[in-house]
Design a protein around this motif. Structure first.
Motif, short mmCIF file in Angstrom:
data_model
loop_
_atom_site.label_atom_id
_atom_site.label_comp_id
_atom_site.label_asym_id
_atom_site.label_seq_id
_atom_site.Cartn_x
_atom_site.Cartn_y
_atom_site.Cartn_z
N THR A 1 0.72 -1.27 0.03
CA THR A 1 -0.07 -0.22 -0.12
C THR A 1 0.87 1.19 0.00
O THR A 1 0.61 2.48 -0.68
N ALA A 2 2.02 1.36 0.58
CA ALA A 2 2.77 2.47 1.06
C ALA A 2 3.74 2.72 -0.35
O ALA A 2 4.47 3.36 -0.35
N LEU A 3 3.75 1.57 -1.31
CA LEU A 3 4.67 1.92 -2.37
C LEU A 3 3.91 2.07 -3.78
O LEU A 3 2.85 2.13 -3.99
N ASP A 4 5.00 2.70 -4.69
CA ASP A 4 4.40 3.10 -5.89
C ASP A 4 4.05 1.91 -6.65
O ASP A 4 4.63 0.84 -6.66
N VAL A 5 3.07 1.99 -7.74
CA VAL A 5 2.85 0.79 -8.41
C VAL A 5 3.93 0.03 -9.38
O VAL A 5 3.60 -1.09 -9.33
N THR A 6 5.20 0.60 -9.72
CA THR A 6 5.99 -0.13 -10.28
C THR A 6 6.74 -1.15 -9.18
O THR A 6 7.13 -2.22 -9.54
N VAL A 7 7.08 -0.40 -8.25
CA VAL A 7 7.70 -1.34 -6.89
C VAL A 7 6.63 -2.39 -6.72
O VAL A 7 7.04 -3.67 -6.31
N GLN A 8 5.34 -1.96 -6.33
CA GLN A 8 4.43 -2.93 -6.19
C GLN A 8 4.30 -4.13 -7.16
O GLN A 8 4.27 -5.25 -6.61
N ALA A 9 4.46 -3.88 -8.57
CA ALA A 9 4.19 -4.84 -9.43
C ALA A 9 5.27 -5.84 -9.34
O ALA A 9 5.10 -7.14 -9.49
N GLN A 10 6.53 -5.38 -9.05
CA GLN A 10 7.46 -6.41 -8.78
C GLN A 10 7.42 -7.39 -7.54
O GLN A 10 7.53 -8.37 -7.54
N ILE A 11 7.00 -6.59 -6.59
CA ILE A 11 6.62 -7.42 -5.34
C ILE A 11 5.63 -8.49 -5.37
O ILE A 11 5.74 -9.67 -5.25
N LEU A 12 4.50 -8.04 -6.21
CA LEU A 12 3.49 -8.92 -6.44
C LEU A 12 3.87 -10.09 -7.33
O LEU A 12 3.73 -11.49 -7.06
N GLU A 13 4.72 -9.58 -8.37
CA GLU A 13 5.23 -10.81 -9.12
C GLU A 13 6.22 -11.92 -8.56
O GLU A 13 5.93 -12.82 -8.74
N LEU A 14 6.69 -11.16 -7.44
CA LEU A 14 7.83 -12.17 -6.60
C LEU A 14 6.69 -13.24 -5.90
O LEU A 14 7.01 -14.45 -5.77
N LEU A 15 5.74 -12.58 -5.19
CA LEU A 15 4.98 -13.35 -4.55
C LEU A 15 4.29 -14.36 -5.38
O LEU A 15 4.12 -15.63 -5.03
N ARG A 16 3.95 -14.08 -6.51
CA ARG A 16 3.14 -15.02 -7.54
C ARG A 16 4.04 -16.29 -7.57
O ARG A 16 3.80 -17.47 -7.79
N ASP A 17 5.33 -15.65 -8.12
CA ASP A 17 6.50 -16.80 -8.63
C ASP A 17 6.49 -17.66 -7.47
O ASP A 17 6.90 -18.65 -7.59
N LEU A 18 6.86 -17.32 -6.33
CA LEU A 18 7.10 -17.99 -4.98
C LEU A 18 5.92 -19.05 -4.88
O LEU A 18 6.35 -20.24 -4.57
N SER A 19 4.58 -18.81 -5.01
CA SER A 19 3.69 -19.65 -4.67
C SER A 19 3.67 -20.67 -5.87
O SER A 19 3.51 -21.73 -5.75
N GLU A 20 4.11 -20.32 -7.05
CA GLU A 20 4.29 -21.53 -8.07
C GLU A 20 5.27 -21.91 -8.03
O GLU A 20 5.41 -23.33 -8.33
N THR A 21 6.48 -21.60 -7.73
CA THR A 21 7.92 -22.40 -7.91
C THR A 21 8.04 -23.12 -6.37
O THR A 21 8.46 -24.22 -6.55
N SER A 22 7.66 -22.45 -5.13
CA SER A 22 7.99 -22.95 -4.01
C SER A 22 6.70 -23.53 -3.33
O SER A 22 6.78 -24.28 -2.28
N ASN A 23 5.61 -23.41 -4.07
CA ASN A 23 4.07 -24.05 -3.38
C ASN A 23 3.76 -23.54 -2.23
O ASN A 23 3.19 -23.94 -1.22
N THR A 24 4.37 -22.19 -1.93
CA THR A 24 4.16 -21.23 -0.66
C THR A 24 2.68 -20.65 -0.82
O THR A 24 2.43 -20.15 -1.80
N ALA A 25 1.73 -21.12 0.03
CA ALA A 25 0.39 -20.57 0.03
C ALA A 25 0.47 -19.05 0.47
O ALA A 25 1.38 -18.74 1.35
N LEU A 26 -0.38 -18.22 -0.09
CA LEU A 26 -0.32 -16.76 0.28
C LEU A 26 -1.81 -16.35 0.62
O LEU A 26 -2.63 -16.52 0.23
N MET A 27 -1.68 -15.52 1.98
CA MET A 27 -2.86 -15.09 2.31
C MET A 27 -2.71 -13.52 2.34
O MET A 27 -1.89 -12.96 3.10
N LEU A 28 -3.20 -13.06 1.42
CA LEU A 28 -2.96 -11.39 0.89
C LEU A 28 -4.34 -10.41 1.41
O LEU A 28 -5.38 -10.54 0.86
N ILE A 29 -3.64 -9.60 2.57
CA ILE A 29 -5.02 -8.82 3.07
C ILE A 29 -4.83 -7.38 2.22
O ILE A 29 -3.72 -6.78 2.28
#
Ligand SMILES: Nc1ncnc2c1ncn2[C@@H]1O[C@H](COP(=O)(O)OP(=O)(O)OP(=O)(O)O)[C@@H](O)[C@H]1O
Ligand SMILES: Nc1ncnc2c1ncn2[C@@H]1O[C@H](COP(=O)(O)OP(=O)(O)OP(=O)(O)O)[C@@H](O)[C@H]1O
Ligand code: SF4
Ligand code: SF4
Ligand SMILES: [Mg+2]
Ligand SMILES: [Mg+2]
Lengths: 331, 359
Positions: free
Chosen positions: B200-228
């Motif tokens: 929430t406190a980040l600009d949308v380009t940095v946000q996009a990088q972080i969300l990409e990372l979270l997506r990638d993790l759940s796909e490659t490491s099978n980490t479940a994500l609960m995103l509030i």
């Protein structure tokens, strides 16, 4: 080059510089490094941009919460810093700032009504009865029922607390309010309420807003003009429709393309421009164009020459050597 | 590791099921306040499968953060009681011992908060903070901890991590600090990551990088994500499922695309209608009329009734989260008869139309 001071400017900023000393006192963070613009009376002026690019710092400088290290800020053509102390104090009440976190702005041990009354009392405005009336008027304006006045902040919802903070800023009948991420913590529905309220107050009281946010949908909904910041400088400034639909600067293009869209996967295009590399440090920014380390269109000249801040189209300013080429192409 | 399939996007997602990583049942949170005991959430039911990405949305104050905190038993100390169960990979987190909880917290379930500055200790280097978490939980050597910290920093997109590992938090930008927080939360390879408004406190380009990372993790490491989050765009682009809460209850649980296209609860539809993306520019933004009822005088049955345009006599009957088929659940008596507008109806007339991909 700086824009001409329009005579309807409520605020004129000229070559604003704000530096902070780093914790080890060995270097200066150039948080704002040469920014010029006017805010026109009665408009909503949006500021968007990179995290840490200096948006809040500009907001605080506009209301003289911090002193510029260079350049000038004029309020209605007058330099408030040249005013006698007393006059400066009363002048400042016309220029308010509201921050993101209402909890930080409200004293948890004060009732809502005392919080709203406080600025009037500090300003010794009118008689006690008049102050009370003005406080009630302000609460009424923001849609807070009077019986909430007896409550304490923790007994209110986030949206109600944010309204209290707005009411507080309104009691002194300011001419300009800087809103720094004021709706970020609110859910979509309350956010809509608060934004409608801002629009209504602007219509009724002729208020001017400087609206700082990361939410592109919000800023393009309420602003007449939008400025885009990167690493201490404006890179683009223009009418909302132009900036949001035909952005001229490569950073603005990347920013807009990164906005998450609340649409099902089949309807979302895949046209995101992903910025490579780290955000450079404001202590030691890149030479020439500050965006060049991450710009897909950068050329040799971008490292040598700082791009001029120029009015490429009427009222639409940009700082990029190649912004006038109809279509950028990667080198 | 058993190869649990990462959850798919779209209506074939079945909520929970036998392969759930975590099953929350009847979760209720009560606080002691000066006005007596305050029932902040009640009857919360949901499941998260391995590798699944679930967005939790809802009005300010509906109980999203405390639900996340309850999973790690990090609730404030005026907690009056916790009802129900939180089954996580064989352990009931609501009733397990403090010792068991400590072994799970930070190692198998990690949480990241909105403000990275307050979660990082200003007097230690970022590398030290990440490596310590790993050492506490796994007892690896200092050298190995440093090696794995470098690798994790690289993974979260920090350029030249060997130059950054010995930096103090204040020397990093907001976006880098948030990535450091994410690296610290991921270093032990958790099965579940709870992220409360991480961008929430980040600009949308940095946000996009972080969300990409979270997506990638759940796909490659099978980490479940609960995103509030309050940002439905973030949910649309990151999550497979969306759980909507209102006044301390779950009111809708559906695959993201289903919830966006055809919300079944009037509150979910109202949230979509309030989005500025979906409104004509400079016009009045629609909002849901009225306010959430005070916890002190909650109505019987549907808690949304006083604000609902579709309310009828009978909506005050005691309610449950109803099965709507296809893994969807909704807490509304009338969901079968209502045809509520979703994002598509609004998008047709709004500035976002320009952003919609052409077929
Ligand atoms: N009091 C301070 N002392 C030292 N550095 C500061 C101070 N305030 C701000 N800075 C630095 O100045 C720069 C600009 O900060 P500012 O808060 O204005 O950014 P911003 O654009 O508002 O960012 P955000 O979008 O994250 O809120 C940052 O590098 C920040 O670290
Ligand atoms: N320590 C506490 N004592 C009493 N009530 C509390 C306490 N902490 C939270 N609450 C209440 O519990 C409810 C849920 O709070 P929570 O922080 O989970 O909301 P949220 O959904 O995360 O909201 P937001 O979107 O604003 O972050 C709120 O009404 C809040 O006032
Ligand atoms: S001046 Fe050069 S580096 Fe800067 S934005 Fe324009 S093309 Fe990119
Ligand atoms: S149960 Fe009735 S009042 Fe509640 S959301 Fe459904 S239609 Fe509206
Ligand atoms: Mg800021
Ligand atoms: Mg919260």
């Amino acid at each position: 080059m700086t824009p001409q001071a329009a005579n309807n400017a409520i605020v004129s900023v000229r070559d604003l510089q704000v530096g902070f000393q780093t914790t080890d006192r060995r270097a200066i963070v150039k948080a704002v490094d040469g920014v010029s613009f006017d805010v026109r009376r009665g408009e909503t002026f949006g500021i968007i941009g990179e995290s840490g690019s200096g948006k809040t710092t500009i907001g605080r400088a506009l209301v003289f919460l911090l002193k510029p290290s260079g350049g000038a800020i004029l309020h209605n053509g007058v330099d408030p810093l040249a005013m006698p102390r007393q006059q400066f104090q009363s002048h400042r009440r016309d220029y308010q700032i509201i921050f993101q976190d209402p909890n930080a702005a409200l004293n948890p041990r004060m009732t809502i009504l005392s919080s709203v009354l406080e600025p009037l009392e500090l300003a010794r405005a009118g008689s006690k009865a008049e102050r009370l009336q003005r406080a009630h008027e302000a609460m009424d304006r923001v849609g807070l029922p009077q019986d909430l006045g007896e409550r304490y902040p923790h007994q209110l919802s986030g949206g109600q607390k944010q309204r209290v903070v707005i009411a507080r800023a309104l009691t002194l009948r300011p001419k300009l309010i800087v809103c720094d991420e004021v709706v970020a913590a609110l859910d979509m529905s309350i956010r809509g309420d608060v934004l409608n309220l801002f629009a209504e107050l602007q219509r009724d009281l002729g208020l001017t807003y400087v609206f700082i946010t990361h939410d592109l949908a919000v800023v393009s909904h309420i602003s007449e003009r939008i400025a885009v910041m990167y690493l201490g400088r404006f890179v683009e400034l223009g009418p909302t429709e132009k900036v949001s639909e035909r952005p001229l600067h490569p950073y603005t293009q990347a920013l807009l393309s990164a906005e998450p869209r609340p649409l099902p996967s089949t309807m979302r295009g895949n046209n995101r421009i992903v910025l490579q590399g780290e955000i450079p440090s404001p202590i030691d920014p890149p030479s020439g164009c500050r965006f060049r380390t991450r710009c897909q269109y950068a050329q040799a000249v971008c490292a040598e020459k700082t791009p001029d801040w120029r009015e490429l189209m009427p009222d639409h300013w940009v700082a990029c050597h190649f912004a006038d080429r109809p279509n950028f192409s990667p080198n | 590791m058993a190869a649990a399939q990462p959850a798919q996007r779209g209506s074939e997602v079945v909520a929970g099921g036998p392969q759930a990583l975590m099953s929350v049942r009847g979760l209720g949170i009560r606080f002691k306040t000066s006005h007596g005991v305050w029932q902040a959430t009640r009857k919360i039911d949901f499941d998260i499968a391995p590798g699944e990405r679930v967005g939790i949305v809802g009005e300010s104050g509906c109980g999203k953060t405390i639900t996340g905190l309850s999973i790690l038993r990090l609730l404030p100390n005026n907690l009056a009681g916790l009802d129900g169960s939180i089954h996580f990979d064989g352990t009931d987190l609501a009733s397990c011992s403090t010792r068991e909880m400590r072994a799970i917290r930070g190692r198998r379930i990690a949480m990241i908060f909105q403000e990275p500055m307050s979660a990082l200790d200003p007097v230690f280097t970022v590398g030290h903070q990440i490596a310590e978490t790993l050492r506490v939980h796994t007892g690896v050597t200092k050298e190995e901890a440093r090696e794995r910290t470098l690798e994790m920093l690289r993974r979260v997109g920090i350029a030249s991590p060997e130059r950054r590992i010995d930096d103090y938090p204040h020397q990093l930008s907001g976006g880098m600090r948030q990535r450091v927080m994410i690296a610290a939360s991921l270093i032990c390879g958790p099965q579940l990551l709870i992220a409360d408004e991480p961008t929430t406190a980040l600009d949308v380009t940095v946000q996009a990088q972080i969300l990409e990372l979270l997506r990638d993790l759940s796909e490659t490491s099978n980490t479940a994500l609960m995103l509030i989050t309050h940002d439905l765009g973030v949910v649309a682009e990151t999550c497979t499922r969306m759980i909507t809460m209102y006044a301390g209850e779950v009111i809708e649980d559906a695959a993201v695309d289903d919830a966006l296209v055809r919300p079944l609860h009037p509150y979910t539809s109202g949230l979509l209608r309030s989005l500025p993306h979906l409104s004509p520019r400079h016009g009045k933004l629609p909002s849901i009329p009225g306010r959430v009822p005070s916890i002190m005088d909650m109505p019987n049955g549907c808690r949304f009734k006083a604000r609902c345009a579709h309310a009828v006599a009978g909506c005050e009957k005691e309610q449950a989260l109803l099965d709507a088929g296809n893994g969807r659940k909704v807490r509304c008596w009338r969901f079968r008869e209502l045809d509520l507008p979703g994002a598509l109806q609004h998008a047709a007339t709004a500035p976002i139309a320009a952003m919609v991909a052409s077929p």
